[in-house]
Design an enzyme around this catalytic site. Sequence first.
Site, short mmCIF file in Angstrom:
data_model
loop_
_atom_site.label_atom_id
_atom_site.label_comp_id
_atom_site.label_asym_id
_atom_site.label_seq_id
_atom_site.Cartn_x
_atom_site.Cartn_y
_atom_site.Cartn_z
N GLU A 34 26.00 21.39 50.93
CA GLU A 34 25.50 21.21 52.30
C GLU A 34 26.07 22.34 53.16
O GLU A 34 27.27 22.59 53.12
CB GLU A 34 25.94 19.84 52.81
N ARG A 108 20.50 7.35 63.16
CA ARG A 108 20.37 8.09 61.90
C ARG A 108 21.74 8.49 61.34
O ARG A 108 21.91 8.59 60.13
CB ARG A 108 19.43 9.28 62.02
N TYR A 216 13.35 2.49 71.67
CA TYR A 216 13.80 1.32 70.88
C TYR A 216 15.33 1.25 70.86
O TYR A 216 16.01 2.26 71.06
CB TYR A 216 13.22 1.31 69.46
N ASP A 293 11.71 16.86 53.88
CA ASP A 293 11.05 17.81 54.79
C ASP A 293 10.83 19.18 54.14
O ASP A 293 9.95 19.93 54.57
CB ASP A 293 11.89 18.01 56.06
C1 LIG Z 1 12.12 13.24 67.02
C2 LIG Z 1 12.06 12.82 65.57
C3 LIG Z 1 12.03 11.47 65.27
C4 LIG Z 1 11.93 11.06 63.94
N1 LIG Z 1 11.87 9.71 63.67
C5 LIG Z 1 11.74 9.32 62.39
C6 LIG Z 1 11.69 7.92 62.08
O1 LIG Z 1 11.77 7.08 62.98
N2 LIG Z 1 11.56 7.55 60.77
C7 LIG Z 1 11.45 8.47 59.77
O2 LIG Z 1 11.32 8.06 58.60
N3 LIG Z 1 11.53 9.80 60.02
C8 LIG Z 1 11.66 10.24 61.30
N4 LIG Z 1 11.74 11.58 61.58
C9 LIG Z 1 11.69 12.54 60.46
C10 LIG Z 1 13.04 12.65 59.78
O3 LIG Z 1 14.05 12.95 60.72
C11 LIG Z 1 13.01 13.75 58.72
O4 LIG Z 1 11.83 13.64 57.98
C12 LIG Z 1 14.20 13.60 57.78
O5 LIG Z 1 15.41 13.73 58.49
C13 LIG Z 1 14.13 14.65 56.67
O6 LIG Z 1 15.29 14.56 55.87
P1 LIG Z 1 15.64 15.72 54.82
O7 LIG Z 1 16.90 15.27 54.19
O8 LIG Z 1 14.46 16.02 53.99
O9 LIG Z 1 15.87 17.01 55.72
P2 LIG Z 1 17.01 17.32 56.79
O10 LIG Z 1 17.36 16.10 57.55
O11 LIG Z 1 16.53 18.49 57.56
O12 LIG Z 1 18.26 17.72 55.91
C14 LIG Z 1 18.36 18.98 55.31
C15 LIG Z 1 19.83 19.26 55.05
O13 LIG Z 1 19.93 20.47 54.33
C16 LIG Z 1 20.95 21.28 54.91
N5 LIG Z 1 20.59 22.67 54.60
C17 LIG Z 1 19.57 23.40 55.12
N6 LIG Z 1 19.53 24.63 54.59
C18 LIG Z 1 20.55 24.69 53.71
C19 LIG Z 1 21.03 25.71 52.84
N7 LIG Z 1 20.42 26.90 52.80
N8 LIG Z 1 22.12 25.47 52.07
C20 LIG Z 1 22.72 24.25 52.10
N9 LIG Z 1 22.32 23.24 52.92
C21 LIG Z 1 21.24 23.45 53.70
C22 LIG Z 1 20.90 20.95 56.39
O14 LIG Z 1 22.12 21.28 57.04
C23 LIG Z 1 20.63 19.46 56.34
O15 LIG Z 1 21.81 18.69 56.27
C24 LIG Z 1 11.85 12.02 62.89
C25 LIG Z 1 11.91 13.38 63.21
C26 LIG Z 1 12.00 13.78 64.53
C27 LIG Z 1 12.04 15.26 64.83
#
Ligand SMILES: Cc1cc2nc3c(=O)[nH]c(=O)nc-3n(C[C@H](O)[C@H](O)[C@H](O)COP(=O)(O)OP(=O)(O)OC[C@H]3O[C@@H](n4cnc5c(N)ncnc54)[C@H](O)[C@@H]3O)c2cc1C
Length: 389
Positions: A34, A108, A216, A293
């Site tokens: 991370e 979160r 909420y 994502d």
């Molecule tokens: C306003 C808002 C509200 C939301 N509400 C909801 C909701 O109610 N319910 C829901 O299901 N989803 C919701 N989402 C979507 C949700 O937040 C994301 O889809 C989710 O957090 C994605 O998780 P992830 O682990 O795929 O990516 P991320 O949360 O982006 O995690 C990626 C991780 O990788 C790390 N990283 C990045 N690049 C590197 C690298 N090169 N080397 C090492 N580490 C790295 C980052 O630091 C981070 O910790 C919302 C989004 C927004 C913007």
Amino acid sequence: MAERLPTLIVGGGIGGLATALALARCGRPVHVVEKSPEFGELGAGLQLAPNAMAVLDRLGVVGALAAHAVHPRRLVWMDALSAERITEIDLGEAFRRRYCQPYIVMHRGDLLAVLLEACRQERLITLEPGREIAAIEDLGDAACARAVDGRSYEAELLIGADGLHSAVRPLISDDALVFDGLVAYRGTIPIERMSAHAGLDNVVMWVGPEMHFVQYPIRRAELYNQVAVFRSRRYTPDSDDWGTPEELDAHYAQTCDYVRGSLTLMWRDKHWPMVDRKPLASWVRNRIALIGDAAHPMYQYIAQGACQAIEDALALAVSVARSSGDVVKALAAYDALRTRRAARVQLTARAMGALFHLDGVAAAMRNEMMAARAGDDYAPLDWLYGYRL
Ligand SMILES: Cc1cc2nc3c(=O)[nH]c(=O)nc-3n(C[C@H](O)[C@H](O)[C@H](O)COP(=O)(O)OP(=O)(O)OC[C@H]3O[C@@H](n4cnc5c(N)ncnc54)[C@H](O)[C@@H]3O)c2cc1C
């Protein structure tokens, strides 16, 4: 010399940690890198629907989540201009019976803390914060990741869980993020500061012309989470000067007293451009796969981005467990299980945004049609909330 690993996960957000846990629960050793110095989450509220709760249940963390969760009574749609109730989904007993899981909302950071603690308890998981991956190479029979400080890892299976600006994704697609001029402001306030206009125990979605406003309770209902979204008229692809607090106020000037009053309690110091990408046909290349994502960024309008990342986690682990050590076969199975479903969710989130943001006659037609549906008419939601692996 590269450190040799069975599995490397790049990114320790909700998706990365859920995947680490799911793989370890199936007996596979996992190393998570991370880039932040600590594992943690930016932002505030998160809605978790039954499709994600079912996975978290299988991962054995639902008990720990219970201490932080709020169980909203309804999802309510309100007209942001007239303050009329448009429709609602009852999240009570009938909903829980139908999906065998609740709909919860929480901070979160609390979800990440629960996943992190569960990962720390797993002897097959090693966690390495403060390590940013700069480059990935597909070696065919392995994948190589090089960190910005020069350290490198060679993994039999490499998972890109590194979010919206993924360093792993370019190996699989050269597509670009899609900006639409939409921006979000978000933040929390102590719940005592809110008046109970639309019910403090509900998830409330105020919809209006080119805007919506979500509210909420989170963290055992001690905090109230608010997200204000609108389309900036100043947006151009080659400038960052759009979506300012002044534009937020000007856009929300048309809304009802309650929404305008709630907006005064929003944080203004930071805002997030809303982006997604077009669905990909595949998230896999040899021994490399994307999740969360990094694979399927989507608008948050149906609150499914994290839920889909959590679904990915279990699908990946199940595919690995069923493939008797054949990683390439496992990733093909994972691709087949996930890409079509996540694409449907991504596209539904877009379409839902278009529905929220209607104006004039189209908005009046939307309200009239939606008013006719019953709060316990769950059938249209079954494909989303009833999904199980
Ligand atoms: C306003 C808002 C509200 C939301 N509400 C909801 C909701 O109610 N319910 C829901 O299901 N989803 C919701 N989402 C979507 C949700 O937040 C994301 O889809 C989710 O957090 C994605 O998780 P992830 O682990 O795929 O990516 P991320 O949360 O982006 O995690 C990626 C991780 O990788 C790390 N990283 C990045 N690049 C590197 C690298 N090169 N080397 C090492 N580490 C790295 C980052 O630091 C981070 O910790 C919302 C989004 C927004 C913007």
